[in-house]
Design an enzyme around this catalytic site. Structure first.
Site, PDB file in Angstrom:
ATOM      1  N   LYS A  87       0.855  -1.188   0.000  1.00 36.05           N
ATOM      2  CA  LYS A  87       0.000   0.000   0.000  1.00 36.05           C
ATOM      3  C   LYS A  87       0.891   1.239   0.000  1.00 36.05           C
ATOM      4  O   LYS A  87       1.758   1.395   0.873  1.00 36.05           O
ATOM      5  CB  LYS A  87      -0.888  -0.038   1.247  1.00 36.05           C
ATOM      6  CG  LYS A  87      -2.122   0.815   1.174  1.00 36.05           C
ATOM      7  CD  LYS A  87      -3.007   0.503   2.372  1.00 36.05           C
ATOM      8  CE  LYS A  87      -4.271   1.312   2.378  1.00 36.05           C
ATOM      9  NZ  LYS A  87      -5.006   1.135   3.627  1.00 36.05           N
TER      10      LYS A  87
HETATM   11  C1  E4P Z   1      -8.216   2.464   3.562  1.00 35.73           C
HETATM   12  O1  E4P Z   1      -7.444   1.726   3.054  1.00 35.73           O
HETATM   13  C2  E4P Z   1      -8.065   3.027   4.894  1.00 35.73           C
HETATM   14  O2  E4P Z   1      -7.434   2.077   5.696  1.00 35.73           O
HETATM   15  C3  E4P Z   1      -9.367   3.336   5.564  1.00 35.73           C
HETATM   16  O3  E4P Z   1     -10.456   2.883   4.828  1.00 35.73           O
HETATM   17  C4  E4P Z   1      -9.495   4.701   6.129  1.00 35.73           C
HETATM   18  O4  E4P Z   1     -10.734   4.797   6.772  1.00 35.73           O
HETATM   19  P1  E4P Z   1     -11.076   5.922   7.843  1.00 35.73           P
HETATM   20  O5  E4P Z   1     -11.324   7.183   7.114  1.00 35.73           O
HETATM   21  O6  E4P Z   1     -12.299   5.414   8.529  1.00 35.73           O
HETATM   22  O7  E4P Z   1      -9.878   6.031   8.763  1.00 35.73           O
END
Ligand code: E4P
Length: 217
Positions: A87
């Site tokens: 990622k």
């Molecule tokens: C995506 O890959 C992130 O880990 C995540 O969905 C972020 O979500 P949040 O805005 O609830 O922290």
């Protein structure tokens, strides 16, 4: 639409996996910290533990913000398990890293996507997934679903293979709306996934069926 769970909590991952509908997992440094997973080796071990629960893509995020660091970290993460997806944040150095990993056939998830232009760049670099953050856009009074629809149109126009992974999902309607638009994947908390199953008429109907059955026995 594929269902990923967005957590580093092993109990939630196991529970979602046991439902039989889980296709993968996404994590981020904040989610790891929330579970108290700190220190390089503990973090790597935790990714392996997740991979041992779910047979599907597991996104593991790099901390480096320069190309060399992202490549070094990403190669180490990818070597942990065949299901690891590296990622990478949507910054210029990240685009270079995505291009590099794409040439090495290492899967990537380009994270922190908040505009169609970012999604287009990531797809051109060869990202396997892009993560538009739906909930965080909604939080600042911008329609996150409009962005997902815009990216869907652009990717369809040019037949990009990059999958739209709707992230920052907050509730079941986000999941349903993403499915209507044609998002390839959604990642959300266990609560939003389980909430899809709820309906008061189901509960009432079941209670009635069981009560009627009991009368005859
Ligand atoms: C995506 O890959 C992130 O880990 C995540 O969905 C972020 O979500 P949040 O805005 O609830 O922290």
């Amino acid at each position: 639409m594929k269902f990923f769970i967005d957590t580093a909590n092993l109990n939630d991952i196991k529970e979602a996996n046991e439902l039989g509908i889980l296709d993968g997992v996404t994590t981020n440094p904040s989610l790891m910290a929330k579970e108290g997973i700190t220190g390089e080796q503990n973090i790597l071990d935790h990714y392996v533990a997740i991979c041992n629960i779910v047979d599907g893509p597991v996104s593991a995020e790099v901390i480096s913000t320069n190309f060399e660091g992202m490549v070094r970290e990403g190669e180490r993460l990818a070597a942990l398990h065949k299901n690891i997806v590296v990622k990478i944040p949507m910054i210029p150095e990240g685009i270079k890293a995505i291009k590099y990993f794409s040439s090495k056939r290492i899967k990537t998830n380009c994270t922190l996507i908040f505009s169609a232009g970012q999604a287009l760049l990531a797809a051109k670099a060869g990202a396997t997934y892009i993560s538009p953050f739906l909930g965080r856009l909604d939080d600042v009074s911008t329609n996150g679903l409009d962005l997902i629809a815009q990216i869907r149109l652009i990717y369809n126009n040019y037949v990009f293979d990059t999958e739209i992974l709707a992230a920052s999902i907050r509730h079941p309607m986000h999941i349903i709306n993403c499915a209507e638009i044609g998002s390839d994947v959604m990642t959300g908390p266990l609560s939003a996934i389980k909430a899809l199953a709820n309906h008061p008429l189901t509960d009432l109907g079941l209670a009635q069926f069981l009560a009627d059955h009991a009368k005859g026995n």
